[in-house]
Design a protein around this motif. Structure first.
Motif, PDB file in Angstrom:
ATOM      1  N   THR A  83       0.833  -1.209   0.000  1.00 25.94           N
ATOM      2  CA  THR A  83       0.000   0.000   0.000  1.00 25.94           C
ATOM      3  C   THR A  83       0.863   1.253   0.000  1.00 25.94           C
ATOM      4  O   THR A  83       0.586   2.213  -0.726  1.00 25.94           O
ATOM      5  CB  THR A  83      -0.940   0.007   1.220  1.00 25.94           C
ATOM      6  N   ASN A  84       1.911   1.250   0.809  1.00 27.38           N
ATOM      7  CA  ASN A  84       2.787   2.421   0.823  1.00 27.38           C
ATOM      8  C   ASN A  84       3.509   2.587  -0.511  1.00 27.38           C
ATOM      9  O   ASN A  84       3.651   3.704  -1.001  1.00 27.38           O
ATOM     10  CB  ASN A  84       3.791   2.328   1.969  1.00 27.38           C
ATOM     11  N   GLY A  85       3.930   1.488  -1.116  1.00 29.26           N
ATOM     12  CA  GLY A  85       4.543   1.572  -2.439  1.00 29.26           C
ATOM     13  C   GLY A  85       3.567   2.102  -3.486  1.00 29.26           C
ATOM     14  O   GLY A  85       3.919   2.932  -4.326  1.00 29.26           O
ATOM     15  N   ALA A  86       2.325   1.643  -3.420  1.00 31.69           N
ATOM     16  CA  ALA A  86       1.300   2.127  -4.353  1.00 31.69           C
ATOM     17  C   ALA A  86       0.993   3.605  -4.105  1.00 31.69           C
ATOM     18  O   ALA A  86       0.714   4.352  -5.046  1.00 31.69           O
ATOM     19  CB  ALA A  86       0.037   1.293  -4.225  1.00 31.69           C
ATOM     20  N   ARG A  87       1.060   4.028  -2.849  1.00 27.54           N
ATOM     21  CA  ARG A  87       0.854   5.443  -2.534  1.00 27.54           C
ATOM     22  C   ARG A  87       1.912   6.298  -3.227  1.00 27.54           C
ATOM     23  O   ARG A  87       1.608   7.355  -3.787  1.00 27.54           O
ATOM     24  CB  ARG A  87       0.911   5.646  -1.019  1.00 27.54           C
ATOM     25  N   ASN A  99      -8.396  14.178  -8.246  1.00 25.13           N
ATOM     26  CA  ASN A  99      -8.332  12.816  -8.781  1.00 25.13           C
ATOM     27  C   ASN A  99      -7.460  11.928  -7.895  1.00 25.13           C
ATOM     28  O   ASN A  99      -7.782  10.762  -7.653  1.00 25.13           O
ATOM     29  CB  ASN A  99      -7.785  12.810 -10.207  1.00 25.13           C
ATOM     30  N   ARG A 100      -6.354  12.490  -7.415  1.00 21.79           N
ATOM     31  CA  ARG A 100      -5.460  11.738  -6.541  1.00 21.79           C
ATOM     32  C   ARG A 100      -6.190  11.336  -5.253  1.00 21.79           C
ATOM     33  O   ARG A 100      -6.052  10.220  -4.767  1.00 21.79           O
ATOM     34  CB  ARG A 100      -4.209  12.550  -6.239  1.00 21.79           C
ATOM     35  N   ALA A 101      -6.987  12.237  -4.718  1.00 23.94           N
ATOM     36  CA  ALA A 101      -7.747  11.932  -3.494  1.00 23.94           C
ATOM     37  C   ALA A 101      -8.746  10.804  -3.746  1.00 23.94           C
ATOM     38  O   ALA A 101      -8.888   9.899  -2.915  1.00 23.94           O
ATOM     39  CB  ALA A 101      -8.465  13.183  -2.996  1.00 23.94           C
ATOM     40  N   TRP A 102      -9.431  10.838  -4.896  1.00 27.28           N
ATOM     41  CA  TRP A 102     -10.395   9.776  -5.221  1.00 27.28           C
ATOM     42  C   TRP A 102      -9.704   8.436  -5.434  1.00 27.28           C
ATOM     43  O   TRP A 102     -10.186   7.393  -4.975  1.00 27.28           O
ATOM     44  CB  TRP A 102     -11.210  10.138  -6.459  1.00 27.28           C
ATOM     45  N   VAL A 103      -8.589   8.457  -6.140  1.00 24.90           N
ATOM     46  CA  VAL A 103      -7.853   7.214  -6.398  1.00 24.90           C
ATOM     47  C   VAL A 103      -7.355   6.621  -5.085  1.00 24.90           C
ATOM     48  O   VAL A 103      -7.489   5.419  -4.840  1.00 24.90           O
ATOM     49  CB  VAL A 103      -6.681   7.450  -7.379  1.00 24.90           C
ATOM     50  N   MET A 105      -8.607   7.141  -2.072  1.00 28.81           N
ATOM     51  CA  MET A 105      -9.749   6.691  -1.279  1.00 28.81           C
ATOM     52  C   MET A 105     -10.234   5.324  -1.764  1.00 28.81           C
ATOM     53  O   MET A 105     -10.471   4.420  -0.957  1.00 28.81           O
ATOM     54  CB  MET A 105     -10.899   7.704  -1.356  1.00 28.81           C
ATOM     55  N   PHE A 106     -10.330   5.143  -3.074  1.00 26.19           N
ATOM     56  CA  PHE A 106     -10.734   3.855  -3.628  1.00 26.19           C
ATOM     57  C   PHE A 106      -9.721   2.775  -3.286  1.00 26.19           C
ATOM     58  O   PHE A 106     -10.078   1.682  -2.835  1.00 26.19           O
ATOM     59  CB  PHE A 106     -10.901   3.965  -5.154  1.00 26.19           C
ATOM     60  N   PHE A 107      -8.445   3.091  -3.467  1.00 24.70           N
ATOM     61  CA  PHE A 107      -7.390   2.112  -3.223  1.00 24.70           C
ATOM     62  C   PHE A 107      -7.318   1.717  -1.751  1.00 24.70           C
ATOM     63  O   PHE A 107      -7.222   0.538  -1.409  1.00 24.70           O
ATOM     64  CB  PHE A 107      -6.045   2.659  -3.703  1.00 24.70           C
ATOM     65  N   LEU A 114      -9.440  -6.066   1.694  1.00 26.34           N
ATOM     66  CA  LEU A 114      -8.529  -7.213   1.606  1.00 26.34           C
ATOM     67  C   LEU A 114      -8.011  -7.611   2.984  1.00 26.34           C
ATOM     68  O   LEU A 114      -7.928  -8.797   3.308  1.00 26.34           O
ATOM     69  CB  LEU A 114      -7.347  -6.891   0.686  1.00 26.34           C
ATOM     70  N   PHE A 115      -7.674  -6.619   3.797  1.00 28.21           N
ATOM     71  CA  PHE A 115      -7.211  -6.909   5.154  1.00 28.21           C
ATOM     72  C   PHE A 115      -8.312  -7.580   5.971  1.00 28.21           C
ATOM     73  O   PHE A 115      -8.069  -8.588   6.650  1.00 28.21           O
ATOM     74  CB  PHE A 115      -6.751  -5.623   5.852  1.00 28.21           C
ATOM     75  N   ALA A 116      -9.523  -7.041   5.890  1.00 27.51           N
ATOM     76  CA  ALA A 116     -10.638  -7.608   6.658  1.00 27.51           C
ATOM     77  C   ALA A 116     -10.939  -9.035   6.212  1.00 27.51           C
ATOM     78  O   ALA A 116     -11.067  -9.940   7.050  1.00 27.51           O
ATOM     79  CB  ALA A 116     -11.878  -6.731   6.505  1.00 27.51           C
TER      80      ALA A 116
END
Length: 126
Positions: A83-87, A99-103, A105-107, A114-116
């Motif tokens: 997740t940090n790498g994708a960030r 757009n970055r905020a939406w992406v 938030m979705f990610f 996935l964690f849950a």
């Protein structure tokens, strides 16, 4: 974003302590993940013969809380590390701030699911 190879360079490039802590986390978690995953592969595929690798054997193994913790640590570290790498990738390639905020938030929602699901699936084994 920190683009450094050494801790000293990272400290000078860090805009905040949080960013420096994430930089350190990526190095430490990557090293820990290597050993956890290699140990998992060894114990799952090398130490056990092919005829013994059955559904029942996996369920019996996951009945032990230590194995659950081991696999859960792999899940948590891999998700946080990825997740940090994708960030970083999102910060680099999505230029528009809304757009970055939406992406993100979705990610992050997807990663939370996935964690849950991974945690529930792992802990549901009795």
């Amino acid at each position: 974003m920190i683009r450094a190879r050494t801790y000293t360079d990272a400290r000078t490039q860090a805009h905040s302590n949080a960013e420096l802590n994430w930089w350190i986390f990526m190095r430490v978690s990557g090293l820990i993940l290597m050993f956890l995953v290699l140990g998992h592969v060894y114990m799952t595929f090398i130490q056990v013969s092919e005829s013994d690798a059955t559904y029942d054997a996996v369920i019996n193994k996951l009945g032990n809380p230590a194995w659950k913790l081991y696999d859960w640590l792999i899940l948590v570290l891999a998700l946080l590390h990825g997740t940090n790498g994708a960030r970083y990738v999102i910060e680099d390639y999505v230029r528009s701030r809304p757009n970055r905020a939406w992406v993100k938030m979705f990610f992050f929602t997807l990663v939370g699911l996935l964690f849950a699901f991974g945690t529930v699936g792992l802990m549901a084994v009795k």
